[in-house]
Scaffold this motif. Sequence first.
Motif, PDB file in Angstrom:
ATOM      1  N   GLU A 140       0.763  -1.084  -0.026  1.00  0.00           N
ATOM      2  CA  GLU A 140       0.005  -0.074   0.154  1.00  0.00           C
ATOM      3  C   GLU A 140       0.998   1.217  -0.115  1.00  0.00           C
ATOM      4  O   GLU A 140       2.012   1.332   0.701  1.00  0.00           O
ATOM      5  N   VAL A 141       0.433   2.287  -0.756  1.00  0.00           N
ATOM      6  CA  VAL A 141       1.176   3.430  -0.764  1.00  0.00           C
ATOM      7  C   VAL A 141       1.004   4.191   0.302  1.00  0.00           C
ATOM      8  O   VAL A 141      -0.171   4.716   0.471  1.00  0.00           O
ATOM      9  N   VAL A 142       1.905   4.527   1.246  1.00  0.00           N
ATOM     10  CA  VAL A 142       1.726   5.344   2.441  1.00  0.00           C
ATOM     11  C   VAL A 142       2.234   6.897   2.290  1.00  0.00           C
ATOM     12  O   VAL A 142       2.220   7.533   3.324  1.00  0.00           O
ATOM     13  N   GLY A 143       2.812   6.984   1.343  1.00  0.00           N
ATOM     14  CA  GLY A 143       3.590   8.359   1.179  1.00  0.00           C
ATOM     15  C   GLY A 143       4.645   8.327   0.028  1.00  0.00           C
ATOM     16  O   GLY A 143       4.359   7.313  -0.922  1.00  0.00           O
ATOM     17  N   ALA A 144       5.237   9.516  -0.259  1.00  0.00           N
ATOM     18  CA  ALA A 144       6.082   9.536  -1.632  1.00  0.00           C
ATOM     19  C   ALA A 144       7.413  10.484  -1.055  1.00  0.00           C
ATOM     20  O   ALA A 144       7.155  11.493  -0.108  1.00  0.00           O
ATOM     21  N   ILE A 145       8.445  10.258  -1.591  1.00  0.00           N
ATOM     22  CA  ILE A 145       9.709  10.958  -1.428  1.00  0.00           C
ATOM     23  C   ILE A 145      10.267  11.559  -2.584  1.00  0.00           C
ATOM     24  O   ILE A 145      10.375  10.891  -3.538  1.00  0.00           O
ATOM     25  N   SER A 146      10.952  12.776  -2.380  1.00  0.00           N
ATOM     26  CA  SER A 146      11.384  13.243  -3.665  1.00  0.00           C
ATOM     27  C   SER A 146      12.707  13.675  -3.365  1.00  0.00           C
ATOM     28  O   SER A 146      13.078  14.424  -2.395  1.00  0.00           O
ATOM     29  N   THR A 147      13.741  13.307  -4.040  1.00  0.00           N
ATOM     30  CA  THR A 147      15.286  13.802  -3.927  1.00  0.00           C
ATOM     31  C   THR A 147      15.395  14.594  -5.077  1.00  0.00           C
ATOM     32  O   THR A 147      15.191  14.174  -6.389  1.00  0.00           O
ATOM     33  N   PHE A 148      16.493  15.663  -4.849  1.00  0.00           N
ATOM     34  CA  PHE A 148      16.425  16.663  -6.055  1.00  0.00           C
ATOM     35  C   PHE A 148      17.863  17.380  -5.947  1.00  0.00           C
ATOM     36  O   PHE A 148      18.400  17.501  -4.796  1.00  0.00           O
ATOM     37  N   ARG A 149      18.127  18.088  -6.870  1.00  0.00           N
ATOM     38  CA  ARG A 149      19.363  18.544  -6.761  1.00  0.00           C
ATOM     39  C   ARG A 149      19.406  19.821  -7.907  1.00  0.00           C
ATOM     40  O   ARG A 149      18.747  19.799  -8.655  1.00  0.00           O
ATOM     41  N   ASP A 150      19.931  21.073  -7.427  1.00  0.00           N
ATOM     42  CA  ASP A 150      20.093  22.122  -8.194  1.00  0.00           C
ATOM     43  C   ASP A 150      20.803  21.931  -9.718  1.00  0.00           C
ATOM     44  O   ASP A 150      21.930  21.339  -9.557  1.00  0.00           O
ATOM     45  N   LYS A 151      20.188  22.160 -10.788  1.00  0.00           N
ATOM     46  CA  LYS A 151      20.694  22.121 -11.845  1.00  0.00           C
ATOM     47  C   LYS A 151      21.846  22.761 -12.064  1.00  0.00           C
ATOM     48  O   LYS A 151      22.625  21.991 -12.988  1.00  0.00           O
ATOM     49  N   THR A 152      22.180  23.785 -11.718  1.00  0.00           N
ATOM     50  CA  THR A 152      23.379  24.507 -11.977  1.00  0.00           C
ATOM     51  C   THR A 152      24.545  23.769 -11.562  1.00  0.00           C
ATOM     52  O   THR A 152      25.604  23.561 -12.118  1.00  0.00           O
ATOM     53  N   GLU A 153      24.300  23.112 -10.130  1.00  0.00           N
ATOM     54  CA  GLU A 153      25.426  22.076  -9.692  1.00  0.00           C
ATOM     55  C   GLU A 153      25.618  20.931 -10.578  1.00  0.00           C
ATOM     56  O   GLU A 153      26.979  20.548 -10.680  1.00  0.00           O
ATOM     57  N   VAL A 154      24.603  20.308 -10.941  1.00  0.00           N
ATOM     58  CA  VAL A 154      24.556  19.203 -12.067  1.00  0.00           C
ATOM     59  C   VAL A 154      25.366  19.704 -13.223  1.00  0.00           C
ATOM     60  O   VAL A 154      26.305  18.792 -13.564  1.00  0.00           O
ATOM     61  N   ASN A 155      25.400  20.799 -13.776  1.00  0.00           N
ATOM     62  CA  ASN A 155      25.740  21.274 -14.991  1.00  0.00           C
ATOM     63  C   ASN A 155      27.181  21.721 -14.701  1.00  0.00           C
ATOM     64  O   ASN A 155      28.102  21.268 -15.581  1.00  0.00           O
TER      65      ASN A 155
END
Length: 535
Positions: free
Chosen positions: A305-320
């Motif tokens: 059962e889906v009890v939640g969700a999580i998002s991980t992200f990073r500033d695209k400037t740093e990735v660039n």
Amino acid sequence: MHKQRFRFKLSTIIIFFVCLVVLISLMITDLLISNSVSENIRKNQEEKALIVARTVSKSHIVINALEEGQTSSAIQDYTKEIQTATNVLFIVVMDMNGIRLSHPNEEMIGKSFVGGDEKAALKGKEYVSISRGTLGESVRGFTPIYNGKNEQIGVAAVGISLSSLETALGRSHKNIIIVTILGLLIGTVGAILLARYIKKILLGLEPFAISRILEERSTMLQSVHEGIIAVDHTSTITLVNKSASQIFKRAGLSQKPVGMKIYDYMPSTRLDHVLKTGQPELDEEQTINGVSILVNRVPLIVNGEVVGAISTFRDKTEVNQLAEQLTGVRTYAEALRAQSHEFMNRLHVISGMVQLKSYNQLAAFIRTLVDYRDQEFGSITQHIKDPALAGFIMGKLSYAREAKVDLSIECTSIIPEPAANKTTHELITILGNLIDNAIEAMADSEDKTIEVNFSYKDKWLTVEVFDSGPGISKEQQAEIFKKGFSTKGKNRGYGLYLVTKSIIDLGGELDIDSKLLLGTNFYIKIPYEAKEVGK
């Protein structure tokens, strides 16, 4: 050395505190009930003494004997009968002088009442007292006796032994103690069952283990460089780590999002969509008030059962920036490899000429190499002022020669160094993919020619890349810029997608002119702000 703290198990803590609470509650209850019961028993005994005394005071036998002023065996017989029936210690009838007319011990008849608490009764008062007489200490009830003319003629005194009172109190207290012990046993059993149930819910973990896990989890979440945001099944934000807060701050969002709905806090999110579908979304790009981030969104599933969700992200400037570094390293490595291979081939030629002692030809060969290299590299560095771009092109020249491809670089004007490093990075991405694609496309062609022409005017840079390859059909021209499209197999089709993406990011234009068997021409035009001299 770290000192190990002594920790109690969860079951021990629960049993201890539940038993303590039950014990204290029962002790307080015992105290209150004991006092109440003792008071009730005492009042009952006092009322009993008064009731018996009143009964005696109303007896005609007693009244007649007192009026005659003589002792009477009738009073003694009557009081003994009442005493036996009511189970009291004594019943004494006395005249107004305090002389006994009845007593359980007949030898005491005719003698004065002992105790000193009868005086108020001789004055017409009804009351209860505690005093010691010939039969020991007792609770005494005194009632005046009146004749038919309402004249006091004596007193009826009834005594109840204090020892019997204490016996009654003891029986009551014993019952309370039994109930207290029973309640404590029931509380202990309940505490054990409660401890087992709670521990089962906590997956067998002890409180100190849960505390340690939470501390470690919090430290890990706050220390990672990626931003993390989590929501529960109602789309309510439950967690935001430090890196995420910093990115949200740059985007002008509130610094206290926990407790808010994710779509109210960040309308551009798709976490609520992940909650509904239960499907992850990886490597997606998202813009928050002008701040671009690269995002991974994953549902949290427990027991299917889906009890939640999580998002991980990073500033695209740093990735660039990381991409720029990786691109630079890869380009440098490719250039070194190609030049090393080219250099080894030329060393083999020189070694052969030395062995053949063809020194004149060797000298001419070396002069030709030096002149060619100086002319080639000199032309590039003279026209292209960006060191990174110039070095990249030199590396591609060596790579093309290794692939037996004739790569020529032409500049109709001086190409200044760009004001933004991003421009260089995107240009390297564009040229690198176009040249690599062209070399690969001409693998089976007899004529292997690539021409790259640069032109700079009015803050616009124009680049034309031509190859003599087999060309691209009209149908394929509509598909080649899509992500993942390739005619060369799986896990391909990203080169031209990255080219178009870089051109769009720079705000430029792309055009293609290709005919089957006649080659392909790419036209790129991008805005190009030159770096000011001295900066």
